[in-house]
Design an enzyme around this catalytic site. Structure first.
Site, PDB file in Angstrom:
ATOM      1  N   ASP A 247      -3.699   5.260  -1.908  1.00  0.00           N
ATOM      2  CA  ASP A 247      -2.242   4.987  -1.220  1.00  0.00           C
ATOM      3  C   ASP A 247      -1.777   5.989  -0.286  1.00  0.00           C
ATOM      4  O   ASP A 247      -0.966   6.906  -0.775  1.00  0.00           O
ATOM      5  CB  ASP A 247      -1.383   4.336  -2.149  1.00  0.00           C
ATOM      6  CG  ASP A 247      -0.175   3.948  -1.645  1.00  0.00           C
ATOM      7  OD1 ASP A 247       0.107   3.887  -0.242  1.00  0.00           O
ATOM      8  OD2 ASP A 247       0.663   3.417  -2.316  1.00  0.00           O
TER       9      ASP A 247
ATOM     10  N   TYR B 106       4.466   5.102  -6.589  1.00  0.00           N
ATOM     11  CA  TYR B 106       5.037   3.832  -6.443  1.00  0.00           C
ATOM     12  C   TYR B 106       4.039   3.249  -5.059  1.00  0.00           C
ATOM     13  O   TYR B 106       3.880   4.036  -4.453  1.00  0.00           O
ATOM     14  CB  TYR B 106       6.516   3.981  -5.716  1.00  0.00           C
ATOM     15  CG  TYR B 106       7.063   2.862  -5.156  1.00  0.00           C
ATOM     16  CD1 TYR B 106       7.725   1.893  -6.116  1.00  0.00           C
ATOM     17  CD2 TYR B 106       7.354   2.651  -3.641  1.00  0.00           C
ATOM     18  CE1 TYR B 106       8.578   0.770  -5.557  1.00  0.00           C
ATOM     19  CE2 TYR B 106       7.897   1.788  -3.180  1.00  0.00           C
ATOM     20  CZ  TYR B 106       8.599   0.720  -4.234  1.00  0.00           C
ATOM     21  OH  TYR B 106       8.987  -0.495  -3.601  1.00  0.00           O
TER      22      TYR B 106
ATOM     23  N   LYS C   3       3.893   3.353   7.566  1.00  0.00           N
ATOM     24  CA  LYS C   3       4.904   4.440   8.332  1.00  0.00           C
ATOM     25  C   LYS C   3       4.505   4.803   9.726  1.00  0.00           C
ATOM     26  O   LYS C   3       5.096   4.261  10.683  1.00  0.00           O
ATOM     27  CB  LYS C   3       4.842   5.664   7.203  1.00  0.00           C
ATOM     28  CG  LYS C   3       5.214   5.326   5.848  1.00  0.00           C
ATOM     29  CD  LYS C   3       6.560   4.822   5.569  1.00  0.00           C
ATOM     30  CE  LYS C   3       7.037   4.738   4.053  1.00  0.00           C
ATOM     31  NZ  LYS C   3       8.176   4.156   3.660  1.00  0.00           N
TER      32      LYS C   3
END
Length: 506
Positions: A318, A223, A346
């Site tokens: 990623d 994702y 994050k």
């Protein structure tokens, strides 16, 4: 070799004798004391009262933690109720689609009532019904030093005195940029944005601009945010809801997205052969976190680095989840492999909204205003996110950080899997430092197809029972879990004890 490190057995990893990082002391400044006093309504003239308040709060949290211990091992267990959460969620469904602002929060894959969180501190969280949980989600990764860290909160309070958003350059952007560039091997220049999705959108446009090509390869179950080109076999919330893609995404938006199973060399070879000179980049999670925890095989990583170079394509890691979590330099430092471009998120915002993409200078200089590839954002580089990121990264750089994460996470996964197998369940799990996962299947799990063999119905029952025992995991079989420096040996043992109890009831 470092690339083989994650293939050690859990037992082998646990043989390494590691001690926790040294405790960091923090004395609030006069200014931060006054700011905290203003917020809480206290009238103070020195740091002492705030210090006393912090100590008192810690004592309260410790007393609260003792309640969890009693509910796990004592006979007089408090009745678990979600009455207030039920009322709040019922109202939310009239106000927001599905009652949430991100799909996985709705508990669709585990069933039952979503819990509505009231507060967090350290490794624990409390819902509005007063239930306390040991948290292994950590706001989906950023709470690596623990929730509501006193030092970060004090720094944010000090920064807020100057304002929350400028829409203009601030010096804090330079500080965090220097820290990111010095830490992450692939990054020579960085652009801050506001989310992981935004970072992946920007890096994809950049890869296409640099190569003059349009096609990309992504991996099933990975994702990369909810931008149109990435919502193809995207795992995570999409998989949780049983949606293979998403309505509203034009076919043209995904026409240039090619997919392969993760850890599958032959399919990637075939894609390059069938699309010679047309592939701009490969983008992947270097350790999958959105189909559950799935590490790469060493030969897979080596191959994709070689095949991209041989075909003039870029390799994009990623690292929104893995960045600063597997090691200070991310997965690329851990595995000893340098991609061309990297996305982050994050942790570099310390819990505040943030994202970033970066890479080689020659590529990044295409980004406006240095170059013609346009990307912008009013809140990008805002002073609050930069402050939280700076203080989080400072803490992570302390000696012993990742050794401690490796130790407690190894204890958790080993104890967890042992308890499950002892109770007769098919279960497998793995971890790297502060990131872990488990599946209700014997494994091994190499890709999303393997992950989908898990007993998701059993996971749902297990999940709800663990909530009642005061343990909070991600509400989906297809999500990784996270530990933090705030998790203690006691937290881990309580979790294993709770799991052992629950496994026997399934």
């Amino acid at each position: 070799m470092r690339i083989l490190h994650h293939h050690k057995t859990i037992h082998q990893q646990l043989q390494i004798n590691r001690s926790p990082p040294p405790l960091l002391s923090y004395q609030p400044s006069i200014a931060s004391t006054k700011m905290a006093a203003a917020i809480t309504g206290l009238a103070v003239s020195s740091p002492s009262l705030l210090t006393q308040a912090v100590v008192s709060d810690r004592r309260f949290r410790r007393r609260s933690a003792s309640v969890v211990r009693m509910t796990l091992v004592g006979e007089e267990k408090k009745t678990y109720t979600l009455t207030k959460s039920e009322e709040a969620f019922k109202a939310a469904k009239e106000l927001m689609p599905g009652g949430v602002n991100s799909p996985v929060r709705a508990f669709k894959s585990v069933g039952g009532q979503p819990i509505i969180i009231d507060s967090v501190k350290g490794s624990h969280m409390w819902d509005i019904d007063g239930n306390e949980y040991i948290d292994y989600v950590g706001s989906w990764g950023p709470a690596i030093i623990g929730h509501a860290d006193d030092e970060v909160l004090a720094a944010l309070a000090e920064t807020m005195k100057k304002g929350t958003s400028f829409g203009a350059p601030c010096l804090l952007e330079n500080v965090l940029a220097e820290m990111v560039i010095s830490a992450v091997p692939s990054i020579e220049m960085v652009r801050f944005v506001n989310s992981g999705t935004e970072a992946c959108m920007g890096v994809l446009r950049l890869a296409r601009a640099f190569t003059g090509r349009e096609k990309i390869i992504k991996f099933e179950g990975c994702y990369h945010g909810h931008a149109d080109p990435f919502l193809v076999k995207a795992g995570s919330g999409v998989a949780t809801l049983g949606l293979p893609d998403s309505p509203g995404v034009p076919k043209a938006a995904t026409y240039t997205t090619l997919t392969s199973p993760y850890n599958d060399i032959s399919t990637v070879e075939s894609l390059f052969e069938a699309n010679k000179g047309e592939i701009a980049a490969i983008i992947l999670e270097p350790v999958v976190g959105n189909a559950g925890f799935i590490p790469p095989t060493p030969e897979f990583l080596s191959f994709i680095r070689k095949v991209t170079k041989d075909n003039g394509a870029l390799l994009i890691f990623d690292e929104v989840m893995t960045g600063f979590r597997l090691s200070y330099g991310g997965a690329q430092e851990y595995f000893g492999m340098t991609p061309d471009l990297t996305t982050l998120g994050k942790i570099i915002g310390g819990g505040l909204p943030v994202g970033a993409y970066g890479g080689r200078r020659e590529i990044m200089e295409l980004v406006a205003p240095a170059g013609p590839m346009y990307q912008a954002g009013t809140l990008s580089g805002n002073p609050l996110a930069m402050t939280a990121g700076i203080h989080t990264l400072k803490r992570l750089k302390q000696p012993g950080t990742y050794e401690y994460l490796n130790k407690i996470t190894g204890e958790l996964v080993q104890g967890f899997v042992d308890a499950g197998k002892k109770a007769g369940h098919a279960i497998s799990g793995g971890y790297i430092n502060g990131m872990f996962g488990f599946f209700f299947t014997d494994g091994p799990v190499y890709n999303f197809e393997d992950a989908k063999k898990s007993d998701t119905a059993k996971f749902g029952k297990f999940y709800r029972a663990m909530l009642e025992e005061g343990v909070y995991f991600a509400p989906s079989q297809f999500e990784a879990g996270f530990t933090s420096l705030a998790h203690t040996h006691e937290d881990i043992q309580q979790t294993i004890a709770a799991a052992d109890k629950v496994f026997k009831t399934l």
